[in-house]
Design an enzyme around this catalytic site. Structure first.
Site, PDB file in Angstrom:
ATOM      1  CE  LYS A  18      -2.531  -2.936  10.529  1.00 37.71           C
ATOM      2  NZ  LYS A  18      -3.088  -2.026   9.515  1.00 37.71           N
TER       3      LYS A  18
ATOM      4  CE  LYS B  72      -3.999   0.323   2.513  1.00 34.62           C
ATOM      5  NZ  LYS B  72      -4.955   0.633   3.606  1.00 34.62           N
TER       6      LYS B  72
HETATM    7  P1  NAD Z   1     -15.944   2.192  12.130  1.00 31.76           P
HETATM    8  O1  NAD Z   1     -15.913   1.353  13.346  1.00 31.76           O
HETATM    9  O2  NAD Z   1     -15.883   3.666  12.233  1.00 31.76           O
HETATM   10  O3  NAD Z   1     -17.259   1.857  11.263  1.00 31.76           O
HETATM   11  C1  NAD Z   1     -17.632   0.566  10.924  1.00 31.76           C
HETATM   12  C2  NAD Z   1     -19.073   0.578  10.491  1.00 31.76           C
HETATM   13  O4  NAD Z   1     -19.423  -0.741  10.082  1.00 31.76           O
HETATM   14  C3  NAD Z   1     -20.056   0.979  11.594  1.00 31.76           C
HETATM   15  O5  NAD Z   1     -21.070   1.775  11.019  1.00 31.76           O
HETATM   16  C4  NAD Z   1     -20.632  -0.370  12.037  1.00 31.76           C
HETATM   17  O6  NAD Z   1     -21.951  -0.230  12.538  1.00 31.76           O
HETATM   18  C5  NAD Z   1     -20.634  -1.091  10.724  1.00 31.76           C
HETATM   19  N1  NAD Z   1     -20.712  -2.542  10.895  1.00 31.76           N
HETATM   20  C6  NAD Z   1     -20.206  -3.324  11.870  1.00 31.76           C
HETATM   21  N2  NAD Z   1     -20.563  -4.592  11.683  1.00 31.76           N
HETATM   22  C7  NAD Z   1     -21.283  -4.621  10.549  1.00 31.76           C
HETATM   23  C8  NAD Z   1     -21.964  -5.629   9.843  1.00 31.76           C
HETATM   24  N3  NAD Z   1     -21.986  -6.901  10.287  1.00 31.76           N
HETATM   25  N4  NAD Z   1     -22.587  -5.297   8.703  1.00 31.76           N
HETATM   26  C9  NAD Z   1     -22.589  -4.023   8.268  1.00 31.76           C
HETATM   27  N5  NAD Z   1     -22.026  -3.021   8.920  1.00 31.76           N
HETATM   28  C10 NAD Z   1     -21.374  -3.317  10.042  1.00 31.76           C
HETATM   29  O7  NAD Z   1     -14.751   1.612  11.214  1.00 31.76           O
HETATM   30  P2  NAD Z   1     -14.015   2.320  10.002  1.00 31.76           P
HETATM   31  O8  NAD Z   1     -12.809   3.025  10.532  1.00 31.76           O
HETATM   32  O9  NAD Z   1     -15.004   3.054   9.170  1.00 31.76           O
HETATM   33  O10 NAD Z   1     -13.458   1.042   9.213  1.00 31.76           O
HETATM   34  C11 NAD Z   1     -14.275   0.299   8.313  1.00 31.76           C
HETATM   35  C12 NAD Z   1     -13.388  -0.555   7.419  1.00 31.76           C
HETATM   36  O11 NAD Z   1     -12.483   0.302   6.728  1.00 31.76           O
HETATM   37  C13 NAD Z   1     -12.495  -1.583   8.127  1.00 31.76           C
HETATM   38  O12 NAD Z   1     -12.335  -2.691   7.260  1.00 31.76           O
HETATM   39  C14 NAD Z   1     -11.164  -0.867   8.260  1.00 31.76           C
HETATM   40  O13 NAD Z   1     -10.076  -1.779   8.367  1.00 31.76           O
HETATM   41  C15 NAD Z   1     -11.153  -0.134   6.939  1.00 31.76           C
HETATM   42  N6  NAD Z   1     -10.243   1.017   6.900  1.00 31.76           N
HETATM   43  C16 NAD Z   1     -10.398   2.084   7.748  1.00 31.76           C
HETATM   44  C17 NAD Z   1      -9.534   3.160   7.660  1.00 31.76           C
HETATM   45  C18 NAD Z   1      -9.722   4.379   8.524  1.00 31.76           C
HETATM   46  O14 NAD Z   1      -8.967   5.343   8.346  1.00 31.76           O
HETATM   47  N7  NAD Z   1     -10.683   4.426   9.408  1.00 31.76           N
HETATM   48  C19 NAD Z   1      -8.470   3.146   6.751  1.00 31.76           C
HETATM   49  C20 NAD Z   1      -8.314   2.051   5.893  1.00 31.76           C
HETATM   50  C21 NAD Z   1      -9.217   0.991   5.979  1.00 31.76           C
END
Ligand code: NAD
Length: 428
Positions: free
Chosen positions: A108, A96
């Site tokens: 990590k 990445k």
């Molecule tokens: P978050 O905790 O802020 O949000 C996650 C969302 O998913 C919430 O709305 C939750 O209710 C929902 N959720 C949980 N279980 C679920 C299910 N079974 N079905 C549908 N929705 C469900 O997390 P985030 O930071 O938004 O991260 C989400 C994804 O993005 C993860 O895979 C994370 O690894 C990836 N990601 C996040 C970032 C970042 O900067 N936050 C960066 C790269 C990748």
């Protein structure tokens, strides 16, 4: 261990790496080097719990490759983390960071713990006394720069940067990124950087896929957290797309004519779920249904492995899938969707806005000079657009019907690491 189409996450990453090395015509030794981490550090961290007893937590830092610069990647606090998963995540970070032209290798970290079960005092002691102190000899702004991941947040970064600074005898802001806004280069862009990146990738891909662009294109989003809300609700809408469905862990809502996102967000903030949003023309949907709606663009932004060949890949109607989450599509499902002409913008590209923002924060920290929101967002967007154009060029050169966008992104990533190792000498 998470499975992607029957294989573990690490096996799946290594399969894609192998294929990228073949496609790019790189020597086989590149696989030998990149298929295993340079260094794995295990720490056992004693924490005095509120009940007066000592509990020992096991943590890891995997330093995968630093041919391009310091190791960089998040720290995960989760009860089910394993060393194998940490190795896979560190490996993906190497690709990445390389793909996005950053001067970083990949790393990590993880601790097997459920942070929700700790008191604030226990969590602080685990982060500060345990992880930051135990790893202090192995990290640093020019060595290894951790950031938050699942289960960790800016507050934890603040404790860790404070502990590391105390050990060093002076403030060292550049050793952790995604710190709270009040600390050294904190910027509003931080909160929406990953979602902004998702929206930029969707907008650029839409221009190529449909000619006319993203205006009026319908979007369904699974997950309404940091990535889903900022990627969908805010930036995609601002760019002219029509968000018709959003879900969270409880389920979601769908209105083919478009949702009033500000209202949906207000309901989520007030009641804890978007399910309580009720407006005429809107109906409730499940987390399976959201993936199969008749929309142009699908943004999985919650969990891994939600799009899988066993069940739903054949029912997906979107022509463009933008991976906000890490690993939402299994390898088998990707094959099925690619053969149907669906574009999948892979996680290491589409959700890289967060790590690119971390890079900008680190640059600010090293020079003690800070940009405002607009300047920061413009710099972020420039880097994302450069990556987008390189991936699309590589994809078209490799052959869009034989090769997936993910494979093209991996070739692009490996190319930079291979050439850095070659020109540095002593690596390959
Ligand atoms: P978050 O905790 O802020 O949000 C996650 C969302 O998913 C919430 O709305 C939750 O209710 C929902 N959720 C949980 N279980 C679920 C299910 N079974 N079905 C549908 N929705 C469900 O997390 P985030 O930071 O938004 O991260 C989400 C994804 O993005 C993860 O895979 C994370 O690894 C990836 N990601 C996040 C970032 C970042 O900067 N936050 C960066 C790269 C990748």
């Amino acid at each position: 261990m998470s499975l992607r189409g029957g294989t573990t996450f690490l096996e799946s990453v290594l399969q894609t790496l192998k294929r990228a090395i073949e496609l790019g015509g790189y020597p086989e030794e590149v696989y030998e080097i990149l298929s295993r981490p340079q260094r794995i550090i295990t720490v056992n961290i004693p924490v005095r719990m509120d009940n007066g007893k000592i509990q020992v937590f096991t943590g890891y830092r995997v330093q995968h490759n630093n041919a391009l610069g310091p190791y960089k990647g998040g720290i995960r606090f989760h009860p089910e983390v394993t060393l194998e998963e940490d190795i896979a995540l560190a490996t993906v970070m190497t690709f990445k960071n390389s793909l996005n032209g950053l001067p970083y290798g990949g790393g990590k970290g993880a601790i097997a713990v459920d942070p929700k079960k700790l008191s604030k005092k226990e969590l602080e002691e685990l982060s500060r006394g345990g992880y930051a102190r135990a790893l202090a000899p192995f990290i640093g702004p020019e060595v290894d720069i951790p950031a938050p991941d699942v289960g960790t947040d800016p507050q934890i970064m603040a404790w860790m940067v404070d502990e590391y600074s105390k050990i060093s005898g002076h403030n060292v802001p550049g050793v952790f990124t995604a710190k709270p806004v009040i600390l050294w280069g904190g910027n509003p862009v931080r909160e929406y950087s990953t979602g902004f990146g998702v929206a930029v990738w969707a907008r650029e891909a839409a221009k190529k896929l449909w000619g006319g662009g993203i205006e009026g294109k319908t979007v369904a989003i699974q997950g309404f957290g940091n990535v889903g809300y900022w990627g969908g609700a805010y930036w995609l809408e601002k760019m002219g797309a029509k968000v018709v469905a959003v879900t969270d862990s409880k389920g979601g809502v769908y209105n083919p004519n478009g949702l009033k996102l500000a209202d949906v967000k207000a309901v989520k903030d007030k009641t804890g779920t978007v399910m309580n949003y009720d407006a005429s023309g809107t109906r409730k949907i499940t987390n399976d249904e959201v993936l199969e709606l008749p929309v142009d663009i699908l943004v999985p932004a919650a969990l891994e492995n939600v799009i899988h060949r066993g069940g739903n890949a054949n029912n997906i109607k979107a022509k463009l899938i933008v991976e906000g989450a890490n690993g939402p599509t299994t390898a088998d499902a990707e094959k099925t969707l690619h053969s149907k002409g669906v574009w999948i913008l892979p996680d290491l590209a589409a959700n890289a806005g967060g790590v690119v923002m971390s890079y900008l924060e680190w640059v600010e920290n090293l020079q003690w000079y800070f940009w405002d929101e607009e300047e920061t967002r413009n710099r972020l967007e420039r880097i994302l657009l450069d990556t987008f154009n390189r991936v699309m060029n590589r994809w078209s050169k490799l052959g869009t019907s034989q090769v997936t966008i993910r494979e093209a992104a991996y070739v692009e990533a490996v190319d930079r690491i291979y050439n850095a190792m070659k020109v540095r000498g002593g690596w390959i």
